[in-house]
Scaffold this motif. Sequence first.
Motif, PDB file in Angstrom:
ATOM      1  N   GLU A 122      35.510  44.464  34.872  1.00  0.00           N
ATOM      2  CA  GLU A 122      35.138  45.471  34.943  1.00  0.00           C
ATOM      3  C   GLU A 122      33.881  46.501  34.807  1.00  0.00           C
ATOM      4  O   GLU A 122      33.990  47.463  35.397  1.00  0.00           O
ATOM      5  CB  GLU A 122      36.163  46.519  33.938  1.00  0.00           C
ATOM      6  CG  GLU A 122      37.926  46.145  34.343  1.00  0.00           C
ATOM      7  CD  GLU A 122      39.061  46.815  32.495  1.00  0.00           C
ATOM      8  OE1 GLU A 122      38.012  47.416  31.413  1.00  0.00           O
ATOM      9  OE2 GLU A 122      39.426  46.432  33.105  1.00  0.00           O
ATOM     10  N   SER A 123      32.958  45.945  34.092  1.00  0.00           N
ATOM     11  CA  SER A 123      31.864  46.548  34.172  1.00  0.00           C
ATOM     12  C   SER A 123      31.127  45.831  35.874  1.00  0.00           C
ATOM     13  O   SER A 123      30.766  46.785  35.922  1.00  0.00           O
ATOM     14  CB  SER A 123      31.115  45.813  33.461  1.00  0.00           C
ATOM     15  OG  SER A 123      29.910  46.482  32.857  1.00  0.00           O
ATOM     16  N   PHE A 147      32.600  45.517  38.201  1.00  0.00           N
ATOM     17  CA  PHE A 147      32.905  46.637  38.792  1.00  0.00           C
ATOM     18  C   PHE A 147      32.453  47.685  39.438  1.00  0.00           C
ATOM     19  O   PHE A 147      31.673  47.818  40.472  1.00  0.00           O
ATOM     20  CB  PHE A 147      34.306  46.645  38.736  1.00  0.00           C
ATOM     21  CG  PHE A 147      35.250  45.620  39.204  1.00  0.00           C
ATOM     22  CD1 PHE A 147      35.374  44.649  40.596  1.00  0.00           C
ATOM     23  CD2 PHE A 147      36.548  45.250  37.865  1.00  0.00           C
ATOM     24  CE1 PHE A 147      36.125  44.055  40.164  1.00  0.00           C
ATOM     25  CE2 PHE A 147      37.814  44.162  38.401  1.00  0.00           C
ATOM     26  CZ  PHE A 147      36.894  43.388  39.581  1.00  0.00           C
ATOM     27  N   GLU A 148      32.481  48.212  38.222  1.00  0.00           N
ATOM     28  CA  GLU A 148      31.624  49.570  37.803  1.00  0.00           C
ATOM     29  C   GLU A 148      29.713  49.504  38.015  1.00  0.00           C
ATOM     30  O   GLU A 148      29.822  50.485  38.652  1.00  0.00           O
ATOM     31  CB  GLU A 148      31.990  50.284  36.339  1.00  0.00           C
ATOM     32  CG  GLU A 148      33.787  50.549  36.474  1.00  0.00           C
ATOM     33  CD  GLU A 148      33.986  51.607  37.553  1.00  0.00           C
ATOM     34  OE1 GLU A 148      33.754  52.594  37.907  1.00  0.00           O
ATOM     35  OE2 GLU A 148      35.048  51.301  38.137  1.00  0.00           O
ATOM     36  N   ASN A 149      29.446  48.817  37.201  1.00  0.00           N
ATOM     37  CA  ASN A 149      28.128  49.267  36.438  1.00  0.00           C
ATOM     38  C   ASN A 149      27.198  47.687  37.982  1.00  0.00           C
ATOM     39  O   ASN A 149      26.094  48.222  37.699  1.00  0.00           O
ATOM     40  CB  ASN A 149      27.471  49.175  35.354  1.00  0.00           C
ATOM     41  CG  ASN A 149      29.084  50.369  34.485  1.00  0.00           C
ATOM     42  OD1 ASN A 149      28.608  51.404  34.836  1.00  0.00           O
ATOM     43  ND2 ASN A 149      29.622  49.207  33.481  1.00  0.00           N
TER      44      ASN A 149
END
Length: 487
Positions: free
Chosen positions: A99-100, A102-104
Motif C-alpha cells: 500500500e505504501s 502504491f501511494e508513496n
Amino acid sequence: MDRYISKPHGIVISAPYQGHINPFVSLALKLASNGFSITFAHFEHVHHMLSKSQNSNDTNEVDVFLEARESGLDIRYTTINDGFPIEYDRGLNMREYWESLFENFPARVDEFVSSIIESNPSMNHFLVASTIFHWPASIAKKHKLVNVSLWAPSALVFSLTYNAEILREHGHFPCKDNIEEEINYIPGVQTINTKDLMPYLKESGINTNAHKLIFMAFKQVEKADFILFNTVQELESDTISALNKKGQKYYAIGPLADFSKNLPKNTTVIKSFWSESDCAHWLDSKSPGSVLYVAFGSFVHTSKKAFQEIAYGLLLSEVNFILVVRSDIVSSIDTEILPTGFIDEIKDRGLIIPWCNQIEVLSNPAVGGFLTHCGWNSITESPITNDQPTNKKLVVEDWKIGIGLCDGKSINSGIQRDEVAKKIKTFMSTLEGYKQEIKKVQAILQCAIEIDGSSKRNFDQFVKDLKVKIYSNNEESMTNLLHRSYT
C-alpha cells in the motif's frame, strides 16, 4: 547536438524479489554488452540482503556489478529507498508495504530519476522497469523517456491478465473459486480450465494486494514503448503473435535466467539473497537421474503442515532428493519447520540446504526431476500463488514435461504425504517417458539464445528499435525546442 549522438543510457529498476532480479540483471548485462550505458538500481533492503549473502558487514563495500564493470561493461550500481527501514519485515507486513509502494514510492522514483538526468544531462536516457509497477508510464512521460517494460512471468499469464475484459464478458472474471470450466476464446491461448487461472482473477483474490497491484500496472502497460517477455517465441508463439496484433511491440528474449554468457569467463555478479550451498560433491555420489530436486522459489510461503507433509512424502517415496528449506518459507518468525527427527531419518538419501545455485544443480546429470512451485524462472531454468497455477498448465498439459502435484488445488488445502510419495514415485520411475519431451523443450530454450536463435534475433531487433525510438524522440524534442526559440 551532444545529446543526439551520445550513448543511450538505461535507468534499470528491478522489482524487489529474487524472481525478478535474475532476469533484470541479465537484461542489464545484455544491454551493456550491446553498447548501452546502464545505471542499475536495487531497493536498499535488497542491496542489504545481497550484501549479507556475501558475509559482508559493510554494505558500502558490496558492488553487485564491480567485476562486470572491470571487464569493460559500462554499468553502474546504485540503490533506491522504499521508505522503510532495512529491518522492517516486508514479508510479514505485505499489505502495508505494498500500500505504501502504491501511494508513496512513485514520488521517490521521480526524485531518483530526476537526479540521474540532472547529473548527466547530455545523455540519452531511457527507463527499464518491471511491468508489475504502476508508475513507469507517468515517470517516462514526465521526463520524456522511452519506456521499456520487462514482464518476468510467462506470456500466457500476461495475455490472460491483458484480456481480463474478455474473461469478464464470458463470466470468468472474477471467476468463481470452485468451478471448473473450459476457456477457449482468448486470442492465441490454447484451451485452459478455470482451475488453472491465476488467483488474482478469481473471486477470492479480488481484494488482495496481487489483484490491485497487477491491474493498476496493466492500466499503464499499454503506454509502454516496448514490452519484453522472459520467454521463448517457439514455446508461446500463438500467444505472442496474438498480442502483437494489438499494436504494441512485444519481444520474446528469454530465457534471461543465466546471464553468464554476457560476461567474460570467471566474472561474477552478485544476485542471490542467500548464501549458496555447494551441492556438487553430494550429487556426484549419486547415479544419473536418481535425484529429485525440491525447491519452492524465493517468495512463495506455505503452511507448516503442508511443508511437513511434503517432507514426509519425500521420506516415504524412498528417492534421493535435495530439499531447499528457505528460512522464511513458512514465515520469518517460524523457522523450525522440518518434522522432528527428519534429518536423522533421511541419512545420506537426502540433502537439506537453505539455498543454492539452481542452474548448476539442475545441470548436474544426477538430477532426474524437479518438484517446483512452477515459478517462471524455475521453469525456464529447468502452484501456490500468482502465476504458478497457470505456469503448471503449460508444463503439464501443453509441453507434457511434468505431472501436477495438487491437481489444481492450493498446496495448503490438505495435501497428503501418501499422495506426495505416490506422485514422486510415479514420476521418477517413468522418467524415460518424459525425457523426449524434456529434451525438446531444453533444445528450444538453448537454441533460442544461440547466435541465430529466435531470442537473439528478437533482442537484436529490440536494440535497433530502441535506438531508433530514443534518437527520434530526441530529434523531436530538439525540433520543438528550436521552434519555441524562434516563436
